[in-house]
Design a protein around this motif. Structure first.
Motif, short mmCIF file in Angstrom:
data_model
loop_
_atom_site.label_atom_id
_atom_site.label_comp_id
_atom_site.label_asym_id
_atom_site.label_seq_id
_atom_site.Cartn_x
_atom_site.Cartn_y
_atom_site.Cartn_z
N SER A 90 0.84 -1.21 0.00
CA SER A 90 0.00 0.00 0.00
C SER A 90 0.86 1.25 0.00
O SER A 90 0.60 2.19 -0.76
N CYS A 91 1.88 1.27 0.83
CA CYS A 91 2.78 2.43 0.89
C CYS A 91 3.56 2.60 -0.40
O CYS A 91 3.74 3.72 -0.89
N ILE A 92 4.03 1.48 -0.95
CA ILE A 92 4.76 1.53 -2.22
C ILE A 92 3.85 2.10 -3.32
O ILE A 92 4.26 3.00 -4.06
N SER A 93 2.63 1.60 -3.41
CA SER A 93 1.69 2.07 -4.44
C SER A 93 1.41 3.55 -4.29
O SER A 93 1.42 4.30 -5.27
N TYR A 94 1.17 3.99 -3.06
CA TYR A 94 0.89 5.40 -2.81
C TYR A 94 2.08 6.27 -3.22
O TYR A 94 1.92 7.28 -3.90
N HIS A 95 3.28 5.89 -2.81
CA HIS A 95 4.45 6.71 -3.10
C HIS A 95 4.84 6.67 -4.58
O HIS A 95 5.34 7.67 -5.10
N ILE A 96 4.58 5.56 -5.25
CA ILE A 96 4.80 5.51 -6.70
C ILE A 96 3.83 6.48 -7.38
O ILE A 96 4.22 7.27 -8.24
N TRP A 97 2.58 6.42 -6.98
CA TRP A 97 1.56 7.31 -7.55
C TRP A 97 1.93 8.78 -7.29
O TRP A 97 1.85 9.61 -8.19
N ARG A 98 2.35 9.05 -6.08
CA ARG A 98 2.72 10.42 -5.72
C ARG A 98 3.92 10.90 -6.52
O ARG A 98 3.94 12.02 -7.02
N MET A 100 4.94 9.78 -9.45
CA MET A 100 4.53 9.95 -10.83
C MET A 100 3.82 11.28 -11.03
O MET A 100 4.11 12.02 -11.97
N ASN A 101 2.91 11.61 -10.12
CA ASN A 101 2.20 12.89 -10.22
C ASN A 101 3.13 14.08 -10.03
O ASN A 101 2.99 15.08 -10.71
N ASN A 102 4.07 13.98 -9.08
CA ASN A 102 5.03 15.07 -8.89
C ASN A 102 5.84 15.30 -10.16
O ASN A 102 6.07 16.44 -10.55
N ARG A 103 6.29 14.24 -10.78
CA ARG A 103 7.08 14.37 -12.00
C ARG A 103 6.25 14.94 -13.15
O ARG A 103 6.74 15.74 -13.92
N ARG A 104 5.01 14.51 -13.24
CA ARG A 104 4.17 14.95 -14.35
C ARG A 104 3.63 16.36 -14.16
O ARG A 104 3.64 17.16 -15.09
N SER A 108 8.91 18.12 -10.37
CA SER A 108 9.91 17.80 -9.35
C SER A 108 10.07 16.30 -9.33
O SER A 108 9.15 15.55 -9.64
N ARG A 109 11.27 15.86 -8.98
CA ARG A 109 11.52 14.42 -8.98
C ARG A 109 12.48 14.04 -7.87
O ARG A 109 13.43 14.76 -7.59
N ASN A 110 12.18 12.94 -7.24
CA ASN A 110 13.09 12.34 -6.26
C ASN A 110 13.83 11.21 -6.95
O ASN A 110 13.27 10.54 -7.83
N ASN A 111 15.05 10.96 -6.53
CA ASN A 111 15.73 9.78 -7.08
C ASN A 111 15.16 8.54 -6.37
O ASN A 111 14.48 8.64 -5.36
N VAL A 112 15.45 7.39 -6.94
CA VAL A 112 14.85 6.15 -6.44
C VAL A 112 15.25 5.87 -4.99
O VAL A 112 14.44 5.37 -4.21
N ALA A 113 16.47 6.23 -4.60
CA ALA A 113 16.90 6.01 -3.21
C ALA A 113 16.05 6.83 -2.24
O ALA A 113 15.68 6.35 -1.16
N LYS A 114 15.71 8.05 -2.62
CA LYS A 114 14.88 8.92 -1.78
C LYS A 114 13.46 8.36 -1.66
O LYS A 114 12.86 8.35 -0.59
N ILE A 119 9.40 5.59 1.66
CA ILE A 119 8.50 4.46 1.89
C ILE A 119 8.90 3.71 3.15
O ILE A 119 8.06 3.39 4.00
N SER A 120 10.18 3.44 3.30
CA SER A 120 10.66 2.73 4.49
C SER A 120 10.33 3.49 5.77
O SER A 120 9.92 2.88 6.77
N SER A 121 10.48 4.80 5.74
CA SER A 121 10.16 5.62 6.92
C SER A 121 8.68 5.53 7.28
O SER A 121 8.33 5.39 8.45
N VAL A 122 7.83 5.60 6.28
CA VAL A 122 6.39 5.52 6.52
C VAL A 122 6.01 4.15 7.08
O VAL A 122 5.24 4.05 8.04
#
Length: 137
Positions: A90-98, A100-104, A108-114, A119-122
């Protein structure tokens, strides 16, 4: 919404007559649709494998329903481990969606490590009061 493919990905927006770029905002290499976003995209599959290590054994990339079925049908996971995996998905899906929307929409974009760190923090925050939480990480 995520499991049944109703999120407003580029292909769904195009079907509604809304003109958006069809290329995935995360990998810029494929058409953006629900199955690509969760987890056929190189970036999203990398995130999944880094958060849930059991997915490193997959020869082919799972779709979101396949990932959920894999967790549910696993004989190696306890009930609390399955709940942890569902939370992580659920957290992965939410953060991927977020992301994607930030980039589009906000350029703004985060690198994959960020993204993985976020996600790990949440997940850690959400499981902080769980019994047996130390065995889940």
């Amino acid at each position: 919404m995520t499991r049944i493919g109703k999120l407003k990905t580029a292909d769904n927006l195009q079907l509604r007559g809304i003109q958006v770029p069809l290329i995935c905002s995360l990998c810029s290499g494929h058409l953006e649709n629900h199955s690509h976003l969760f987890f056929d995209c190189d970036l999203t599959f990398y995130i999944l494998k880094n958060i849930l290590l059991d997915f490193t054994s997959f020869l082919l990339r799972p779709t979101l329903p396949q990932a959920l079925d894999f967790i549910e049908n696993s004989v190696f996971l306890s009930r609390s481990e399955k709940e942890f995996c569902y939370l992580a998905i659920s957290c992965i899906s939410y953060h991927i969606w977020r992301e994607m929307n930030n980039r589009r929409f906000s350029n703004s974009r985060n690198n994959v490590a960020k993204v993985i760190c976020n996600i790990s923090s949440v997940v850690r925050l959400k499981t902080a009061k769980w019994k047996n939480k130390t065995t889940l990480f």
